[in-house]
Design a protein around this motif. Structure first.
Motif, mmCIF file in Angstrom:
data_model
loop_
_atom_site.group_PDB
_atom_site.id
_atom_site.type_symbol
_atom_site.label_atom_id
_atom_site.label_comp_id
_atom_site.label_asym_id
_atom_site.label_seq_id
_atom_site.Cartn_x
_atom_site.Cartn_y
_atom_site.Cartn_z
ATOM 1 N N ARG A 596 48.043 -20.992 22.920
ATOM 2 C CA ARG A 596 47.990 -22.304 23.568
ATOM 3 C C ARG A 596 47.643 -22.184 25.039
ATOM 4 N NH1 ARG A 596 53.524 -25.005 23.671
ATOM 5 N NH2 ARG A 596 53.553 -24.455 25.860
ATOM 6 N N GLU A 597 48.094 -21.079 25.664
ATOM 7 C CA GLU A 597 47.849 -20.868 27.094
ATOM 8 C C GLU A 597 46.585 -20.060 27.358
ATOM 9 O OE1 GLU A 597 49.415 -22.145 29.660
ATOM 10 O OE2 GLU A 597 50.786 -23.265 28.373
ATOM 11 N N GLU A 716 46.571 -18.547 38.135
ATOM 12 C CA GLU A 716 47.996 -18.623 38.462
ATOM 13 C C GLU A 716 48.798 -19.168 37.280
ATOM 14 O OE1 GLU A 716 48.868 -20.536 42.110
ATOM 15 O OE2 GLU A 716 47.658 -19.157 43.324
ATOM 16 N N ARG A 717 48.236 -20.133 36.560
ATOM 17 C CA ARG A 717 48.919 -20.640 35.368
ATOM 18 C C ARG A 717 49.010 -19.549 34.300
ATOM 19 N NH1 ARG A 717 49.766 -25.798 32.755
ATOM 20 N NH2 ARG A 717 50.081 -25.435 30.516
ATOM 21 N N LYS A 718 47.924 -18.778 34.151
ATOM 22 C CA LYS A 718 47.922 -17.708 33.155
ATOM 23 C C LYS A 718 48.963 -16.638 33.484
ATOM 24 C CE LYS A 718 43.316 -17.895 31.104
ATOM 25 N NZ LYS A 718 42.081 -17.135 30.816
ATOM 26 N N ILE A 719 49.146 -16.353 34.759
ATOM 27 C CA ILE A 719 50.139 -15.358 35.156
ATOM 28 C C ILE A 719 51.542 -15.833 34.805
ATOM 29 C CG2 ILE A 719 51.246 -14.301 37.173
ATOM 30 C CD1 ILE A 719 48.388 -14.109 38.359
ATOM 31 N N ALA A 720 51.827 -17.086 35.089
ATOM 32 C CA ALA A 720 53.136 -17.643 34.729
ATOM 33 C C ALA A 720 53.338 -17.589 33.218
ATOM 34 C CB ALA A 720 53.245 -19.078 35.236
ATOM 35 N N ALA A 721 52.284 -17.902 32.473
ATOM 36 C CA ALA A 721 52.362 -17.864 31.014
ATOM 37 C C ALA A 721 52.555 -16.439 30.506
ATOM 38 C CB ALA A 721 51.096 -18.474 30.410
ATOM 39 N N SER A 722 51.881 -15.489 31.129
ATOM 40 C CA SER A 722 52.009 -14.082 30.724
ATOM 41 C C SER A 722 53.436 -13.589 30.901
ATOM 42 C CB SER A 722 51.052 -13.200 31.524
ATOM 43 O OG SER A 722 49.712 -13.440 31.162
ATOM 44 N N ARG A 723 54.054 -13.934 32.024
ATOM 45 C CA ARG A 723 55.427 -13.500 32.267
ATOM 46 C C ARG A 723 56.379 -14.075 31.227
ATOM 47 N NH1 ARG A 723 55.072 -14.122 38.810
ATOM 48 N NH2 ARG A 723 54.161 -12.068 39.211
ATOM 49 N N LEU A 724 56.124 -15.311 30.836
ATOM 50 C CA LEU A 724 56.961 -15.933 29.818
ATOM 51 C C LEU A 724 56.721 -15.294 28.447
ATOM 52 C CD1 LEU A 724 59.090 -18.023 29.563
ATOM 53 C CD2 LEU A 724 57.344 -19.800 29.378
ATOM 54 N N TYR A 725 55.480 -14.986 28.164
ATOM 55 C CA TYR A 725 55.116 -14.313 26.906
ATOM 56 C C TYR A 725 55.783 -12.942 26.825
ATOM 57 C CZ TYR A 725 51.959 -12.036 23.505
ATOM 58 O OH TYR A 725 51.429 -11.355 22.437
ATOM 59 N N ILE A 726 55.789 -12.213 27.941
ATOM 60 C CA ILE A 726 56.446 -10.902 27.988
ATOM 61 C C ILE A 726 57.939 -11.055 27.713
ATOM 62 C CG2 ILE A 726 57.082 -8.997 29.525
ATOM 63 C CD1 ILE A 726 54.338 -9.530 30.939
ATOM 64 N N ALA A 727 58.574 -12.032 28.352
ATOM 65 C CA ALA A 727 60.010 -12.246 28.155
ATOM 66 C C ALA A 727 60.338 -12.575 26.705
ATOM 67 C CB ALA A 727 60.496 -13.369 29.072
ATOM 68 N N MET A 728 59.494 -13.351 26.061
ATOM 69 C CA MET A 728 59.739 -13.747 24.669
ATOM 70 C C MET A 728 59.639 -12.574 23.701
ATOM 71 S SD MET A 728 57.580 -17.320 24.545
ATOM 72 C CE MET A 728 58.030 -17.744 22.863
ATOM 73 N N THR A 729 58.927 -11.534 24.087
ATOM 74 C CA THR A 729 58.665 -10.435 23.155
ATOM 75 C C THR A 729 59.467 -9.177 23.476
ATOM 76 O OG1 THR A 729 56.724 -9.857 24.498
ATOM 77 C CG2 THR A 729 56.359 -11.234 22.564
#
Length: 746
Positions: A596-597, A716-729
């Motif tokens: 989605r991101e 910048e939005r992608k970076i925020a999304a990446s950090r969240l994706y990392i946390a989820m996994t």
């Protein structure tokens, strides 16, 4: 897949006898090495040659003993029964009994069927057995039949029997310990193929969370050192990790694989003697990572070679001397070809001092020779007016001073870098004396261009006191100066000569490594890649990462864009597409978010489903709910010293939430137990972490507190999304997402 024991009445008893035999031989070998070390250390009344031999043997025995101790844990983990009836036991090191192998090193070619054999290509193996030990006791056996007909093979595949799956699932069910798990016996076929690729290649391993990228990287390091020992023993292997947390996390894995002589560093630690003491803004990190910074540094250096508008008057012993602008220009032109900036500067100074000496002779009315000449030359060189004139013409520089000056004067930087916007220029301004991770490759480039080390090497090699010490040592041992000079002895006694390859490499900025492994490589800037490329003459690299997890403006979303300027076309992309770590429910949730991101995430296939592994909770008091869920996970997943759980939140909330978690744990488990669970830093079984510091680390369970929806547009939005994706996994067993009531879930 079966646990039948291949027809034996008591497979556990049979394997325990074999394991006892192997450990018995292991203990004998360890005892023998320890005795030889003790005997060697006890030698006394030796001459200089014998002392050198004693120290050499002692170092060899110490290294061997260290290697043996490192490999003792789960020494045996596998067995192959071949079609010809023979058996091969697989472990962390090779052992012989009466000159016959009783344990094969996992990296040996004869051990490869343990990882590579399949139903379709059994490689001569009839059965593969995974052996799980606790201390030295066999606690679990798992067999895979490989000698099947094509019909049975098709049926087995349709029924979902996967090569090596059983042992891997068992490893994943084990609780985390705060260190990377015991992974040597669970390497799968696709990973093993990458591990065993030739040394003279650049391999890029692209894989999403849980696909075993780090396991591949570490096993490849051990495999290369074993297989290419001769090629690598003098140069070593460098591993670059993303953070100190990651370095601590993996630091037990390589010794368990039988290798201890590997240098592990972060990019912040790549310059000996330089300590990072500040952090760049995202924009500053991006600008510093741009390859155009090389030209900025070159231009900044070049500006310090000039012809002064006014030259000071020079007087030596009452004789007035003068340097003309055209003479300085000629001297500068002559010296530029002598080498890097500081080396060339030394040539310039020498030529100008020689010119002034000639002028002095002429003014004095004749040639000056011998001691008188040396005296005058020294007076000229040390004359304050001469030094001022020459420094104005060719300023002495250091890399640290150059960057401090560059990042303290916006007008100067703007002139040297017209491609930078005003905002970018301002982002680089900082106090003098500060060094960030982004400065490391810039300092490295400046050091190359300045040639600081080369100037130091040409300086005085040893003091008079050093040489007197060397002479007295020679006299004490009756060594004739005709056989060995004091300088030779000093060289042989130099600490650097006695250091291991790893110790020497850690102190040498220009060390050329035989192989370099880069983990979380998607975070590296173009300047950092340029710096690392210079550390391997053969372009022998293993590059591991996931472009969907890039969490820096300076990182990359494309391997081709990042690596082609450095490696050209000489690199091979090896994708990993199976997630062995995360439950399928967690993978699907994270993958939907990533797509989605627009994070360029691969279609990762999770191999296991865990009921209840994903939980979404709404609450009016998210902090209270997150702490409650963390305690709940701790009670379920932590058993004695095994198991880890983490609460992941925004960095600004870590301190506050740590206090709340500690209070809740003390109430639930008591103060002593709460302290034990949280006191060991990165080894803590219960931790509160920020979203920026958990890359590459796994936990049994994760509570993700109020993850913010990515905002804005672009990178910048992608970076925020990446950090969240990392946390989820991060979790291997359970993910709990706690959100504010009536707010949409990510």
């Amino acid at each position: 897949m079966t646990n039948s024991g291949a027809g034996k009445a008591d497979p556990y008893g049979s394997e325990q006898k074999k394991v006892d035999l192997i450990y018995g031989r292991f203990d004998e070998l360890k005892s023998l090495v320890a005795k030889r070390l003790s005997s060697t250390r006890a030698q006394k009344e030796l001459n200089l040659t014998s002392m050198t031999e004693r120290d050499s043997f002692a170092t060899m025995y110490e290294d061997r003993l260290s290697s043996l101790r490192a490999g003792e844990y789960r020494l045996v983990f596998g067995k192959l029964r071949m079609k010809d009836g023979s058996e091969r036991y697989i472990g962390r090191m090779g052992l012989l009994e009466n000159e016959k192998p009783i344990l094969l090193d996992w990296r040996a070619k004869a051990a490869s069927p343990f990882y590579e054999a399949t139903f379709f290509d059994d490689m001569g193996a009839a059965l593969r057995r995974h052996i799980t030990l606790e201390n030295r006791k066999v606690v679990k056996l798992e067999d895979e039949l490989l000698d099947l007909s094509p019909e049975k093979s098709e049926k087995a595949l349709k029924e979902g029997i996967l090569s090596g799956e059983g042992a891997l699932m068992a490893a994943l069910e084990e609780s985390r310990t705060g260190k990377m798990g015991d992974i040597v016996s669970t390497i799968q076929r696709e990973q093993n193929r990458i591990i065993r690729m030739p040394l003279n290649s650049t391999v890029v391993v692209q894989g999403g969370p849980g696909t075993g990228k780090s396991a591949v990287a570490l096993h490849r390091a051990a495999y290369l050192l074993y297989t290419y020992r001769k090629e690598l023993e003098a140069s070593g292997v460098l591993i670059i990790g993303p953070s100190q947390a990651f370095v601590h996390y993996i630091d037990d894995v390589l010794p368990c694989l039988g290798e201890t002589d590997i240098l592990i560093r972060t990019m912040s630690e790549m310059l000996p003697g330089v300590t990072v003491n500040c952090k760049d803004s995202p924009l500053a990190a991006k600008v510093k990572g741009d390859l155009r910074m090389v030209q900025v540094i070159k231009s900044a250096i070049k500006r310090h070679i000039r012809i002064p508008r006014e030259l000071p008057a020079i007087s030596v012993n009452g004789i007035k001397l003068k340097l003309e602008p055209e003479e300085i220009a000629k001297g500068q032109a002559f010296a530029r070809s002598a080498g890097p900036y500081e080396v060339a500067r030394r040539a310039f100074v020498d030529s100008m001092c020689s010119l002034l000496f000639s002028k002095y002779e002429e003014a004095a009315g004749g040639q000056i020779s011998g001691d008188d000449a040396e005296f005058v030359k020294e007076q000229i060189r040390e004359n304050a007016q001469v030094r001022l004139a020459l420094n104005l013409s060719w300023l002495p520089l250091s890399a640290r001073w150059l960057l401090d000056d560059l990042f303290f004067k916006p007008a100067k930087l703007g002139t040297l870098a017209p491609w930078m916007s005003e905002e970018e220029v301002q982002s680089l301004m900082r106090e003098k004396g500060k060094v960030s991770e982004g400065d490391i490759p810039l300092l490295d480039t400046a050091m190359d261009l300045l040639g600081e080390e080369e100037v130091r090497k040409k300086g005085p090699s040893a003091s008079r006191a050093d040489k007197e010490f060397a002479k007295s040592t020679m006299a004490m041992f009756g060594v004739s100066p005709s056989l060995v000079s004091a300088s030779d002895l000093l060289s042989s006694l130099s600490p650097s000569e006695r250091k291991s390859v790893v110790e020497q490499a850690a102190l040498d900025r220009k060390w050329q490594f035989g192989h370099i492994i880069v983990d979380e490589a998607q975070e590296l800037t173009a300047m950092q890649w340029r710096m690392l490329r210079k550390r391997s003459a053969s372009k022998s690299f293993t590059i591991v990462g996931d472009v969907a997890q890039t969490s820096s403006l300076a990182g990359t979303r494309s391997w081709k864009k990042s690596l082609s300027p450095v490696f050209g076309r000489d690199w091979t992309l090896c994708p990993l597409e199976i997630d062995y770590r995360n439950p399928r429910e967690v993978v699907e949730e994270a993958s939907q978010f990533a797509k989605r991101e627009g994070l360029n995430s691969e279609d990762i296939k999770a191999v296991r489903s865990v009921e209840g592994s994903l939980e979404k909770v709404e609450s009016e008091d998210i902090e209270k709910e997150a702490v409650s869920k963390l305690v709940e996970c701790a009670k379920k997943f932590i058993h004695s010293s095994m198991g880890t759980v983490a609460l992941i939140t925004e960095k600004k909330d870590v301190e506050k939430m740590s206090a709340r978690v500690n209070a809740a744990l003390e109430k639930e488990f008591g103060k002593a137990e709460a302290d034990r669970l949280t006191r060991n830093g990165w080894k803590s079984q219960i931790a509160v972490r920020g979203t920026e510091e958990i890359k590459g680390i796994e936990y049994d369970a994760v509570v993700l507190m109020d993850p913010p929806e990515p905002e804005g547009e672009g990178e910048e939005r992608k970076i925020a999304a990446s950090r969240l994706y990392i946390a989820m996994t991060r979790p291997t067993q359970k993910l709990v997402i706690v959100k504010k009531k009536n707010r949409a879930f990510i």
